[in-house]
Design an enzyme around this catalytic site. Sequence first.
Site, mmCIF file in Angstrom:
data_model
loop_
_atom_site.group_PDB
_atom_site.id
_atom_site.type_symbol
_atom_site.label_atom_id
_atom_site.label_comp_id
_atom_site.label_asym_id
_atom_site.label_seq_id
_atom_site.Cartn_x
_atom_site.Cartn_y
_atom_site.Cartn_z
ATOM 1 N N GLU A 81 9.045 -6.725 5.751
ATOM 2 C CA GLU A 81 7.741 -6.892 6.371
ATOM 3 C C GLU A 81 7.938 -7.279 7.815
ATOM 4 O O GLU A 81 8.596 -8.278 8.106
ATOM 5 C CB GLU A 81 6.917 -7.942 5.630
ATOM 6 C CG GLU A 81 5.753 -7.303 4.929
ATOM 7 C CD GLU A 81 4.816 -8.280 4.259
ATOM 8 O OE1 GLU A 81 4.051 -7.823 3.426
ATOM 9 O OE2 GLU A 81 4.856 -9.476 4.550
ATOM 10 N N GLY A 98 0.807 -1.225 0.000
ATOM 11 C CA GLY A 98 0.000 0.000 0.000
ATOM 12 C C GLY A 98 0.830 1.260 0.000
ATOM 13 O O GLY A 98 0.286 2.361 0.079
ATOM 14 N N SER A 128 -0.615 -6.027 -4.621
ATOM 15 C CA SER A 128 0.023 -7.085 -5.423
ATOM 16 C C SER A 128 0.457 -8.180 -4.454
ATOM 17 O O SER A 128 1.151 -7.915 -3.489
ATOM 18 C CB SER A 128 1.247 -6.557 -6.147
ATOM 19 O OG SER A 128 1.096 -5.205 -6.440
ATOM 20 N N ASN A 143 -4.443 -2.366 1.375
ATOM 21 C CA ASN A 143 -4.469 -1.839 0.021
ATOM 22 C C ASN A 143 -5.568 -2.574 -0.749
ATOM 23 O O ASN A 143 -5.613 -3.793 -0.751
ATOM 24 C CB ASN A 143 -3.096 -2.094 -0.616
ATOM 25 C CG ASN A 143 -2.984 -1.516 -2.018
ATOM 26 O OD1 ASN A 143 -3.965 -1.038 -2.576
ATOM 27 N ND2 ASN A 143 -1.795 -1.567 -2.575
#
Length: 1110
Positions: free
Chosen positions: A389, A108, A161, A157
Amino acid sequence: MEVKTSLLDNMIGVGDMVLLEPLSEDSFLDNLKKRFDHSEIYTYIGSVVISMNPYRSLPIYTPEKVEEYRNRNFYELSPHIYALADEAYRSLRDQDKDQCILITGESGAGKTEASKLVMSYVAAVCGKGHEVNKVKEQLLQSNPVLEAFGNAKTVRNDNSSRFGKYMDIEFDFKGDPLGGVISNYLLEKSRVVKQPRGERNFHVFYQLLSGASDDTLRKLKLDRDFSKYNYLSLDSAAVNGLDDAANFRTVRNAMQIVGFMEDEVQSVLELVAAVLKLGNIEFKPESRCNGTDESRVKDKNDLKEMCELLGIEQSVLERAFSYRTVEAKMEKVSTTLNVAQAYYARDALAKNLYSRLFSWLVTRINESIQAQTKARHKVMGVLDIYGFEIFENGDNSFEQFIINYCNEKLQQIFIELTLREEQEEYVREGIEWTNIEYFNNAIICDLIENNQNGILAMLDEECLRPGTVTDETFLDKLNTICADHQHFESRLNKNSKFLNDHSLPHNCFRIQHYAGKVLYRVEGFVDKNNDLLYRDLSQAMYKANHSLIKQLFPEGNPAKVNLKRPPTAGFQFRASVGTLMRNLQTKNPNYIRCIKPNDKKASHIFTDSLVCHQVRYLGLMENVRVRRAGYAFRQPYEPCLERYKMLCKRTWPHWKGPAREGVEVLMADLQIPAEEIAYGRSKIFIRNPRTLFFLEEKRKQCLQDLATLIQKIYRGWKCRTHFLLMKKSQIVVAAWYRRYAQQKKYRNIKSATTVVQSYTRGWQARKLLRELKYQKRCEEAVTTIAAFWHGTQARRELRRLKEEARRKHAVALIWAYWQGLKVRREYRKFFRANAGKKIYDFTIQRIIQKYFLGLKSNMPSMSPIDKKWPARPYGFLDGVHTELRKIFHHWRCKKYRDQFTEEKKAVYEEKLEASEIFKGKKALYPSSVSQPFKGDYLEISKNPKYQKLNSAVDEKVLLADVVNKINRANGKGTPRIFLLTKKNFVLADQKTGQVKASIPLPDVTSVSVSTQKDGFFALKLKEGSASAVKGDFLLSSEHLIEIITKLHRIGATAADREKLKVDISDEFLVQFKQDKVCVKFIQSSPKNGNSVSCKRKNNRLLEVSVPTSP
Ligand SMILES: Nc1ncnc2c1ncn2[C@@H]1O[C@H](COP(=O)(O)OP(=O)(O)O)[C@@H](O)[C@H]1O
Ligand SMILES: [Mg+2]
């Protein structure tokens, strides 16, 4: 003229973090926030672009912006992703350097948007033409296809993706795109079977169900209702701002543009449908005789449909869900699956089916977009992959581990490449290389990827090891092997340091990444790494009568049974990361670091903690430090001199020598310490941002002074010109005013003079007039006196003369009388005899002659009724005058009569006779004078109605008229036709024309009429004649005068008869048969009506009342 600008102009905060002073996390965040608040979403760290997601569309991607950034130097304009794209594209085209653009950031943060912006910029600035445009279009259209299959709505988001993507775009020597190659990494396939709360499965499922036609859905055996499919979370099936149906059409269109065949598209959709069906297959336990539970398919309908879709024999698949065959060294052992295992197998199949389909799509797209020529080409790579992440609460698992490993590698090459570039530049510029202090993360990479004792290697080892393998055994292994590693931390470590660290749970390990510490939970590591799909399933798939499925499961081919285990996920990823790194290392890197400002997908909100977190794990501070390790700022000499030349008198306003010397002079003049700057071949290097800001500050002040100077001079000039203009104007105004004032004054004096003059002249004139008047009066007085005197004299003389004349006249008169007397006495006897008569005759003659001549010229007109006659001049002519008048009148009457025709003459004779009979006797007469006597009023000979009547009389009809025959009984009249001929008169019926009576005229003795205006007349017949039997006729007619005149005339002209007698009186007797009746006429007032009325009074009296005319 091109405007020379610089990144340093109009900066909000600092445009380049390298210039941050002092450099700290806080100042870093402050700078980001300040810029973000001013909609400046891009900031540089040297050549790295930091991009903040604005979560709203900004007007900074217009074609005008593209033109603005096109062919401009990187630092020339304010930071922008276009500047980076332009730099990369130009060095690829002009310097033949392959490029890669590395876009990282958390979900996002705007990575995918950034990669699209880069691609669209390159598409806009590179060459054009039919072929080129087609290639561009194909490259751009690969995005929607991959996004449909690889993107999903997540909490962070709406279009996240769920795979890493690297795309090589290939260009020819001119810089025109030739084609591309896409690599995909690590599709998040677990999403196919299960989605976290508030998230969706991949877009394509929803797009297919919403957008496909009913027909297509029927073919795919699908239902439009999302809720029918277990694999589709219903949480957020519909997403705001996302039109699945429209996107489905876009995707199909994109697939067509990219080059998918219709049957390929169909196959792909069948697979998607198959995955949905697969999710609906459910299992139930069935007890077997050996006491174990075996799974069975609950409702076979979905299974059947799925098998039909993919052309798989149902029994084969059904069996594969119930048994598992393990082959080892020529032995085949078949074991049954319990329900849990069956579900595991089902989900594994679904995940594999989908991820393999995705990889196939990428391969298929690559086939279409690959460059058609084998000629050497230049490459620009775009990497859109997850950044670091880190989930809170240590929820990080195998996927995060892999991703972070990838980022660690990217950081490594970043450091390597940045330092290498730095070093190369120093060498190029001939500057001595000083060692740079920075953190090298190679040691962390080694911890993960080392072939012997790296974490991934150990995971693989654990997975392949016979015996019971669990996540815990794996953690144990790590604890023993990595215990001493500086960046590895675990509670069960021999290293007692963490024994009491409660933030580190027992089933977790922690790695100190370059961007921060990350806690990983070992649960699922082994399974995810194994990524196991039972061979029975892959073989069942291979047996499918469906070309695409067959391709996707090549390991199911019984002919190629490979007893070796397939490579683990970790292994595969390490290999592909290795390839990627090698690929990137040969290229010139360009970095875009994406940051999202808040978790709410909201514009204008900047959450410090969130950004701080990202700045940390993206290693941005580290970036700045590396970048600042040597010299923080460098600039070619020319722009440097241009920018700062006003700081030194010798270089301002123009420096004549080479730029480098100018800069040296400038720096020396500003007393910049020697260690702060280094002079390269074409650039000056500034070690510390402080020095640059010192220069900027000085420049700013100087610019202010210069501005003041310019202002001062300009204002002076402006005031002066204004003053001069005013002065000039003032002279003109004054001149005009004076002229006006003088003119006015002159006019005043002139008029005053005229007044004075006129008064003077008036006074003089009056004086003169007085004198003249006096003079004149004197003269007049004299004249009057003289006149009187002369008058008196003259009168006296006149009196004297008159007296004298009277005396003389009297004498003469007396003398004349005396003489006359004497003469008359002498001639009296001669005169009386002759002269008197002659004079008399002559005089009379003259008078008569004059009378006749006067009469001749004064004759009246020839009209007999003209009464005019000239007056007589002398009384003695009275008789003659009257006689002459009579003669003239007779003569002119004769003349008048001579003109008459015979008929007219007769008419006049009749009229004359009428006058003789009635004039002065009957009141009706005057009104008849002007009426012509027509005679035949009925036109009896012409009117066919009276033809019979006409033939009954043989004489010529003298008069024909309608008369009223008066009835003696009541005095009323009956209309009758009255015909008069020479011999008789006839009375006939008015309507029929029948003859009532025909009386010969000799039988009529007399006619009686009244004296009044009525038309009554009585015809009296000869007593004893044949006609008299019925008695006399009492008739009335409007043409009374005419009828009686005519009767009278006939009597007058006939030789054999006596004259007809006409009695005119108001009372006469009429013989009716035997009786004699008296007819009496009385006058009545006109009030009783205008008509004559006849009434019978008694047996002997008929009274006729005649109205008097008013
Ligand atoms: N430059 C930008 N301008 C406007 N909106 C943006 C921009 N970058 C990202 N966004 C918004 O943020 C959303 C997420 O961006 P995306 O690129 O999909 O994130 P990532 O790929 O990093 O997960 C986009 O759908 C878009 O709405
Ligand atoms: Mg993305």
